[in-house]
Design an enzyme around this catalytic site. Sequence first.
Site, PDB file in Angstrom:
ATOM      1  N   HIS A  72       0.875  -1.165  -0.175  1.00 39.70           N
ATOM      2  CA  HIS A  72      -0.048  -0.002   0.123  1.00 39.70           C
ATOM      3  C   HIS A  72       0.871   1.225  -0.169  1.00 39.70           C
ATOM      4  CE1 HIS A  72       0.769   0.517   4.217  1.00 39.70           C
ATOM      5  NE2 HIS A  72       0.141  -0.745   4.633  1.00 39.70           N
ATOM      6  N   HIS A 109       3.766   1.786   2.517  1.00 40.16           N
ATOM      7  CA  HIS A 109       5.017   0.928   1.956  1.00 40.16           C
ATOM      8  C   HIS A 109       6.006   1.724   1.141  1.00 40.16           C
ATOM      9  CE1 HIS A 109       2.326  -3.042   3.210  1.00 40.16           C
ATOM     10  NE2 HIS A 109       3.592  -2.784   4.032  1.00 40.16           N
ATOM     11  N   CYS A 111      -1.342 -11.057  19.003  1.00 41.76           N
ATOM     12  CA  CYS A 111      -2.091 -10.175  18.132  1.00 41.76           C
ATOM     13  C   CYS A 111      -1.394 -10.702  16.871  1.00 41.76           C
ATOM     14  CB  CYS A 111      -1.982  -8.721  18.326  1.00 41.76           C
ATOM     15  SG  CYS A 111      -2.677  -8.007  16.848  1.00 41.76           S
ATOM     16  N   CYS A 157      -0.271  -7.649  14.742  1.00 41.39           N
ATOM     17  CA  CYS A 157       1.046  -7.295  14.943  1.00 41.39           C
ATOM     18  C   CYS A 157       2.407  -8.150  14.989  1.00 41.39           C
ATOM     19  CB  CYS A 157       1.059  -6.627  16.463  1.00 41.39           C
ATOM     20  SG  CYS A 157      -0.068  -5.272  16.564  1.00 41.39           S
ATOM     21  N   CYS A 217      -6.749  -5.437  20.156  1.00 44.73           N
ATOM     22  CA  CYS A 217      -5.855  -4.755  19.965  1.00 44.73           C
ATOM     23  C   CYS A 217      -5.960  -3.200  19.119  1.00 44.73           C
ATOM     24  CB  CYS A 217      -4.690  -5.441  18.898  1.00 44.73           C
ATOM     25  SG  CYS A 217      -3.609  -4.340  17.951  1.00 44.73           S
ATOM     26  N   HIS A 240      -4.696  -2.780  15.238  1.00 41.36           N
ATOM     27  CA  HIS A 240      -5.500  -3.649  14.422  1.00 41.36           C
ATOM     28  C   HIS A 240      -6.898  -3.717  14.449  1.00 41.36           C
ATOM     29  CE1 HIS A 240      -1.299  -4.739  13.590  1.00 41.36           C
ATOM     30  NE2 HIS A 240      -1.843  -4.709  12.352  1.00 41.36           N
ATOM     31  N   LYS A 243      -7.343   6.435   7.703  1.00 42.78           N
ATOM     32  CA  LYS A 243      -6.400   5.632   7.851  1.00 42.78           C
ATOM     33  C   LYS A 243      -6.711   4.567   6.681  1.00 42.78           C
ATOM     34  CE  LYS A 243      -4.961   2.321  11.270  1.00 42.78           C
ATOM     35  NZ  LYS A 243      -5.194   1.585  12.488  1.00 42.78           N
ATOM     36  N   LYS A 292      -8.066  -2.036   4.853  1.00 41.68           N
ATOM     37  CA  LYS A 292      -8.843  -2.974   4.032  1.00 41.68           C
ATOM     38  C   LYS A 292     -10.224  -2.729   4.370  1.00 41.68           C
ATOM     39  CE  LYS A 292      -5.905  -6.901   3.157  1.00 41.68           C
ATOM     40  NZ  LYS A 292      -5.580  -8.189   3.382  1.00 41.68           N
TER      41      LYS A 292
END
Length: 485
Positions: A17, A20, A125, A128, A142, A145, A292, A295
């Site tokens: 994405h 990255h 998690c 993570c 978490c 996520h 943010k 997905k």
Amino acid sequence: MKFYITTAIDYVNAPPHIGHAYEKICADVIARWHRLKGEKVYFLTGTDENAQKNEQAAKEAKIETKKFVDQNSKLFEELCKKLNLSNDDFIRTTQARHTKVAQEIFKKVFDKGDIYKGNYEGYYCQGCEAFITEKELVDGKCPEHNKEPEWLKEESYFFKLSKYQDKVLKLIETNTFILPQKRRNEMISRLKSEGLKDLSVSRTNLDWGITTPIDKKHKIYVWFDALINYVSALGYPDEKPYKEFWPADCHYIGKGINWFHTIIWPAMLMSAGIPLPKTVYVHGYITLNGKKISKSLGNVIDPIFLIDKYEIDPIRYAIIRDIPHGEDGDFSEKSLINRNNNELANDLGNLLSRTLTLIEKNFNSEIPESKSELTFDIEKIDKLMQNYELDKALAEIWKFVNKCNKYINDKKPWEIKDKKELEKILYTLADSLRIISILLHPFIPETSEKINKQLNIQLGTLKDCKPNLLKKTKIKKGEHLFKKI
Ligand code: ME8
């Protein structure tokens, strides 16, 4: 002088994405800047493939795990090419050269007496790929996520992380180990308030991953394995790149994985008797059009799609200008289009084409000999780059572009009849464009190449960022540098 810079290695559970892409672009800018300074640079990136979440994603896609990680890793490698990265290597943690070293270092730490057998009971998690405490959960989930962690209860080998607490604290208190300062303070206060507990570094309920060298039933915990990529890629402990480039000068990573790089990794290295990296630079997170990237929000724009739509240099330029380096920031196509049209096409593209057209018309395409009237402070920009202030450095370079634009508008060379005067003005502009092509090379390398081609010169180094080095050459005026969108 040498300079070794690494990025995080990306999970291959999903395609890349824009976050990255941002990290890789910034690291590339830094690597290229150091090359311009004449340093011997090694720039590493790659993919993190032994994670449980990669295996999980493969299962969901109903593809055999190895085949799945092969496919997705290719996307990240392709992204590197599309981003025009100058990386020297691309490490995959499923490669034999990596697994061998991961096992070797695990064994070294074990032989040191820093790994012992125990039982782990607690949350994990998968997002993570980390053990997480009850205290860290928000509404049972978490916070990173927004997912409920799984409860693990299994036999596990533990790394004596607690033994290194004082040494690690001392390390992170040194001024330039963690940059920027804000990220350093976060780690210091977390370490002081939580202290260090021993870390579970093996898992038994997995089929995927690297087997521990001491017990076939156990796989090495993915973070213990992944961090080792920074030395395995260089051929630890005997190969030439390792001897030449380790320790790393900069691990360039995102804020979510600061703890792993500045607490756990140094402790592992201390235990294994390997020298410590010099700096971990922690960048912020990108949001996309104010949201943010996730997905579930369905806004994960494929960076490869973006590059095919807009070409790479406008993206590299806009993403660096838009995000205050080290902070979170927003990326939007709207801003990209504005910057492309106003700054790249107008400020820079027109400056080049106006200058070259006048040289073509008045001097038969030959750059006249004269003396430049514009000077430029390279020290200031180099200092900003040393402090990793990429956005400010680029803004500063742009001030020079606009100084040239002001110069051409004030001097109005199209009205000048005096030949000497015209020679001076056009020499000043062409020589400044030569300097601009050097300065912009790390940020927008393709454009810098195009400028050089049209000026018919070779790319210089930072030392050449002083006036009057341009020789009499025949220019090769080409297409406009940027298309307006
Ligand atoms: O964390 N903006 O992999 P990853 C900017 N495999 N950067 C972002 C981002 C965003 N929105 N989201 C993620 C991992 N990143 C591990 C690393 S290193 C030995 C192992 C950054 O694919 C993130 O912080 O989740 C990290 O630096 C990199 O992208 C890869 O994230």
